[in-house]
Enzyme design. Structure first.
Site, mmCIF file in Angstrom:
data_model
loop_
_atom_site.group_PDB
_atom_site.id
_atom_site.type_symbol
_atom_site.label_atom_id
_atom_site.label_comp_id
_atom_site.label_asym_id
_atom_site.label_seq_id
_atom_site.Cartn_x
_atom_site.Cartn_y
_atom_site.Cartn_z
ATOM 1 N N GLU A 153 0.802 -1.224 0.000
ATOM 2 C CA GLU A 153 0.000 0.000 0.000
ATOM 3 C C GLU A 153 0.832 1.270 0.000
ATOM 4 O OE1 GLU A 153 -3.405 0.101 2.686
ATOM 5 O OE2 GLU A 153 -3.276 -2.059 2.858
ATOM 6 N N ASP A 197 -2.612 -4.710 3.454
ATOM 7 C CA ASP A 197 -2.859 -5.060 4.859
ATOM 8 C C ASP A 197 -3.932 -6.142 4.982
ATOM 9 O OD1 ASP A 197 -1.040 -3.134 5.588
ATOM 10 O OD2 ASP A 197 -2.549 -1.583 5.906
ATOM 11 N N ASP A 249 -6.691 -6.704 6.621
ATOM 12 C CA ASP A 249 -7.947 -6.380 7.266
ATOM 13 C C ASP A 249 -8.946 -6.135 6.142
ATOM 14 O OD1 ASP A 249 -7.217 -3.915 6.259
ATOM 15 O OD2 ASP A 249 -6.879 -2.990 8.202
ATOM 16 N N GLU A 278 -10.241 -3.472 4.856
ATOM 17 C CA GLU A 278 -9.856 -2.410 3.926
ATOM 18 C C GLU A 278 -8.718 -2.882 3.024
ATOM 19 O OE1 GLU A 278 -10.950 1.742 3.129
ATOM 20 O OE2 GLU A 278 -11.680 0.355 4.641
ATOM 21 N N TYR A 310 1.311 -5.011 13.057
ATOM 22 C CA TYR A 310 0.241 -4.208 12.463
ATOM 23 C C TYR A 310 -0.561 -3.488 13.539
ATOM 24 C CZ TYR A 310 -3.389 -2.944 9.119
ATOM 25 O OH TYR A 310 -4.253 -2.246 8.312
ATOM 26 N N ARG A 318 -3.544 -1.859 13.380
ATOM 27 C CA ARG A 318 -5.010 -1.830 13.380
ATOM 28 C C ARG A 318 -5.504 -3.222 13.731
ATOM 29 N NH1 ARG A 318 -3.780 1.332 8.757
ATOM 30 N NH2 ARG A 318 -4.218 3.534 9.130
ATOM 31 N N HIS A 336 -5.238 -10.826 13.571
ATOM 32 C CA HIS A 336 -4.012 -10.123 13.923
ATOM 33 C C HIS A 336 -3.595 -10.426 15.351
ATOM 34 C CE1 HIS A 336 -4.274 -7.962 10.245
ATOM 35 N NE2 HIS A 336 -5.366 -7.317 10.583
#
Length: 949
Positions: free
Chosen positions: A18, A104, A106, A108, A334, A336, A381
């Protein structure tokens, strides 16, 4: 190490992450054969306006970017600023044999990976590469063990995105029409704003109560030391068996919640203290209990934001930005995550450091595990922890500044989570005495000793309340036994007053949202940033203060869209979205139920909309969907929802140009109106202060309509003083290529807001006036500036002596002025406004002069600005000498300090009643907001920041 291509050889592999920073770090771990490139966040999204929607779409689709009539099909477009990057990715992909989507892990990140696949249309094998930390071992393991895209996660993110688009694009226009242009509504941001407003309402309604008690210092009669003090302090807890009232016993109305407690007023407290002066005291009881405190769980997103706010003073957004950099550079996992789980590798690393740094006595026999407390948590996570199988101490990282401070916080918390409990003892001592009038008075003291600090050697959690006692605080009491005689060395009377509920801070608002299960932890930082940027909330210190504008917005939403800002309804929506993510519910039926209403929902839709009927509290809050709610706007009275009674016939109103107070109806006899400073906290606007504002001329003065343009002309007080301006019609573009700026002109010093006329305003707005051109064809204009009237020719400016010259100076007169040598420095000194006498310190004459920033006193060496309460007419020599003495005591001003913007803010806050304060705050807020938006865009582009509309 990695799957081979269809040709049977390793080939060239394209890895897309990203952010550029992450790409740089990962490239170093993969080496030759791999090309690592960044998508720079999202490459595709819903269109931001109708202009971005392809021509084949018409009607509502162009407005919403979602085809609500055809199963809510989203219209995705490649962001204009990402087209070049997409071309680059396609070129790199054309030269590659495999594609690894390494965004990532997740929702998103999964969605970004899906969009990349949809846009790039790869013809080579595609792998989903996931990792929780950026270390060599983790990256190589991720390449060797890819998976497929998780379509459920993609669907869940898409549903959220569509929901937030429908909410924002349908409700925000209502706010534009009924409150003010440029506002926004959002599924979570509106609820967060409501929380802050409700807390302020509680503060406004709060009535303080006064209560009194006694504190006694009791001696044991022996010499003490640090481990066994000679005296103890105890507070009066009961009289004749009846408990003494404390702050918790009073309600927000200032009244006692129960008549079972004894409320001491000042007179009774002093009388009781006097009656106890010669009383004999003894220990009535000693109660000792073991004390044990376990470590705090490792950080997840919200607890990291809360602790960084408490201990480091970071806002939620700042915390996430710093954490993002730490993650991308391989220092932490990570950031989040909802999980408090540590991997076996992390547990081993933490336990090894406990032994190494604190000794084996601090290490528990078994590793500690922590159960997740977050509903619907994404447990894939780990918790946020230092990366690697051996944790680097803060000193070993080479980090500096904010990154060092945040890493240290994470490191300490992680290590402490694998340490032994803190243990000790807590003791409560009760002391009894009989007053001279026969009353039994009981005093109480509590203490705590920690015999083994355990994890507290490494880390102690902070508290939202700055006065709260932290876990490692000890309170040692003398070693006494039941029946021991004590001597009252001193008995004092203490008065207290109850306090209104504390305003939210970023940390406590994040905690509240999480406890109510509203929104997702990954979006809290952007939500708080949004309500700050929109002007719904501003900061006073660390406290979040709602603006008057937010009161109007929340009032409208509560009254006409009750269920959309209902806390339980919003939390249930979150549950439904998580059910969709788990494959337990379908997206399209749910969206139909939400948007079109319960009657149109097909089988399989969840019952959130039906349950919403009970949650709603406003007109039109029934089983209808969002579309129906926003259709009938006629029922919304814009003036009513923006009006709030203050008292004594005074109303606070939120207008298009800001908040103001008003008494009486417009155009009626005795009508009064005055602006309210925009940086004023709503609970500070009392009837008394409103009366002060009404006594001063202020506000938007409507002067009339310009006969040529048809625009309304108003007079206002602004950042640099009073001015006139035109009000452009709604819909006039304010930004972009076609932006239109309203004509504006400062008032002359001889004018005032309450006397300026429409004719004056039109005359002022005709400036600058072209006087003519010189022999070389350079234009000369007459202009009114911040420091008075002047002529301008190219970059050469010349001051004029009178304001009226702006309208009647001729070209010959202007050329004559330019023919004279330009005066350097200040123009001829103006005569003093007042002479005060000889300064007793410097021996020089002291006078009052008119300066650039107002009147000031000077002895020729030291200058001191007159204060708010000083006036040129009434200032005495003694006051002048005092101002100069104060200025000398402060020392010479440092140029660097004088330039700092915060100093201006502080000054503005000292005089909230000044009309210019509000304007200064507004201008500063606009500047800050613009800067924040720019920074946010850059941050989102570079790091894939998660957002929620």
């Amino acid at each position: 190490m990695s799957p081979t291509s269809e040709t049977g050889h390793a080939g060239r592999r394209l890895v897309i992450v990203e952010s550029p920073a992450k790409a740089k770090t990962i490239k170093g771990y993969l080496g030759p054969g791999y090309v690592v490139e960044a998508s720079v966040g999202h490459i595709r999204d819903l269109p931001s306006g109708a202009a971005e929607v392809p021509e084949k779409y018409t009607g509502e689709v162009r407005r919403l970017g979602v085809d609500v009539e055809h199963d809510f099909q989203p219209i995705y477009v490649v962001n204009a600023d990402k087209k070049a990057q997409v071309r680059k990715l396609k070129e790199l992909l054309a030269e590659s044999d495999e594609l690894f989507l390494a965004t990532d892990e997740d929702r998103e990140g999964e969605a970004i990976a899906w969009h990349l696949q949809e846009v790039l249309k790869p013809k080579v094998p595609v792998h989903r590469m996931v990792f929780h930390e950026i270390t060599k071992e983790a990256i190589r393991a991720a390449v060797a063990n890819p998976r497929q895209l998780n379509k459920l996660m993609v669907d869940a993110q898409e549903t959220r995105r569509i929901l937030d688009r429908l909410y924002g694009y349908e409700v925000s226009p209502v706010l534009w029409k009924k409150v003010m242009r440029g506002l926004s509504a959002g599924r979570v941001q509106s609820v967060a704003t409501r929380l802050v407003v409700e807390r302020e309402r509680e503060r406004i309604a709060f009535r303080s109560a006064e209560y009194w008690d006694l504190t006694g210092t009791f001696g044991t009669g022996r010499t003490g030391d640090a481990s066994d003090p000679s005296a103890l302090n105890a507070r009066l807890s009961a009289v004749d068996g009846r408990r003494i009232a404390q702050g918790r016993d009073f309600g927000p109305d200032g009244r006692l919640k129960s008549d079972q407690v004894l409320h001491l007023d000042e007179a009774n407290a002093h009388a009781l203290a006097a009656a106890l002066q010669n009383a004999s005291f003894a220990v009535r009881s000693v109660e000792s209990k073991p004390y044990r405190r376990s470590p705090y769980a490792p950080f997840r997103t919200t607890t990291l934001q809360q602790e960084a706010s408490r201990k480091l003073g970071f806002g939620a957004k700042s915390t996430m930005q710093v954490a993002q950099k730490l993650y991308e550079n391989g220092f932490i996992t990570y950031m989040r995550t909802d999980s408090t789980t540590l991997s076996a590798t992390a547990v081993s690393a933490a336990r090894a450091q406990v032994t190494q740094l604190y000794g084996a006595s601090y290490l528990p026999d078994k590793p500690r595990t922590y159960a997740g407390k977050v509903k619907n948590a994404q447990e894939a996570h780990e918790a946020i922890r230092p990366s690697g199988d051996r944790f680097r101490t803060p000193a070993e990282t080479g980090l500096t500044g904010d990154q060092f401070r945040l890493y240290e916080l994470i490191w300490k918390r992680t290590v402490a989570s694998q340490m032994k409990d803190a243990v000790g003892n807590s003791v409560t001592v009760k002391i009894a005495g009989t007053s001279s009038d026969g009353r039994d008075a009981e005093f109480s003291a509590s203490g705590k000793t920690i015999t083994f600090h355990g994890f507290m050697k490494a880390y102690v959690e902070g508290a939202d309340d700055p006065n709260a006692e932290l876990d490692d605080r000890e309170r040692r009491l003398p070693q006494v036994a039941e029946g021991d005689a004590l001597t009252a060395e001193e008995i004092t009377v203490d008065g207290h007053a109850t306090k209104p509920p504390a305003r939210y801070t970023e940390a406590s608002l994040v905690k509240e949202l999480e406890e109510r299960e509203i929104g997702r932890p990954s979006t809290y930082a952007s939500i708080i940033g949004t309500i700050l940027d929109r002007g719904y909330v501003f900061k006073k210190g660390t406290a979040l203060v709602p603006s008057f504008l937010s009161f109007a917005v929340v009032n409208l939403l509560e009254t006409h869209f009750g269920r959309l800002v209902d806390y339980d309804f919003t939390a249930r929506m979150e549950d439904d979205l998580d059910r969709i993510a788990r494959g337990e519910a379908q997206s399209v039926p749910w969206l139909k139920r939400f948007y079109f209403g319960a009657g149109d929902g097909p089988e399989g839709a969840t019952d959130t909309a039906t349950a919403a009927a009970a949650a709603g509290n406003g007109d039109g809050d029934h089983l209808g969907g969002l579309k129906e709610l926003v259709t009938d706007l006629g029922a919304i009275d814009a003036r009513e929802i923006s009006s709030f009674p203050i008292g004594d016939g005074i109303m606070l109103r939120v207008g298009r140009y800001g908040p103001y107070v008003e008494r009486g109806e417009k155009d009626a006899e005795g009508h009064q109106r005055a602006d309210v400073p925009e940086d004023m906290a709503p609970d500070e606007l009392t009837v008394e202060y409103a009366e002060e504002l009404l006594a001063k001329p202020s506000g938007d003065f409507e002067l009339g309509v310009d006969p040529q343009s048809g625009h309304q002309i108003v007079a206002r007080d602004g950042r640099y003083g009073p001015y006139v301006t035109e009000v452009l019609p709604d819909g006039t573009p304010k930004t972009g290529k076609n932006a239109v700026k309203p004509r504006t002109a400062s008032l002359f010093k001889s004018m005032s807001l309450d006397t300026v006329t429409l004719a004056d305003a039109l005359k002022l707005m005709s400036l600058p006036r072209v006087v003519g051109t010189d022999a070389e064809g350079v234009e000369i204009t007459a202009q009114n500036g911040r420091y008075g009237p002047y002529l301008k020719k190219g970059t050469d400016s010349r001051s004029l002596t009178a304001e009226e010259q702006l309208f009647d100076i001729t070209l010959d007169e202007a050329l004559a002025i330019y023919a004279q040598p330009k005066q350097r420095g200040r123009a001829a000194a103006k005569p003093p406004l007042k002479e005060l006498g000889t300064d007793p310190v410097s021996g020089s004459p002291v006078v009052v002069k008119d300066g650039r920033f107002g009147a000031y006193v000077t002895d020729g060496e030291t200058n001191a600005t007159l204060r708010t309460d000083d006036s040129v007419e009434e200032i005495t020599p003694e006051r002048g000498y005092e101002l100069l003495a104060e200025k000398r005591a402060k020392g010479p001003a440092k140029k660097k300090t004088a330039k700092k913007a915060p100093a201006k803010k502080t000054t503005a806050k000292k005089a909230p009643a000044k009309k210019t304060t509000a304007a200064k705050k507004t201008a500063a807020k606009k500047t800050t907001t613009a800067a924040k938006k720019t920074a946010t865009k850059k941050s989102s582009a570079s790091s894939g920041t998660k957002t929620d509309e």
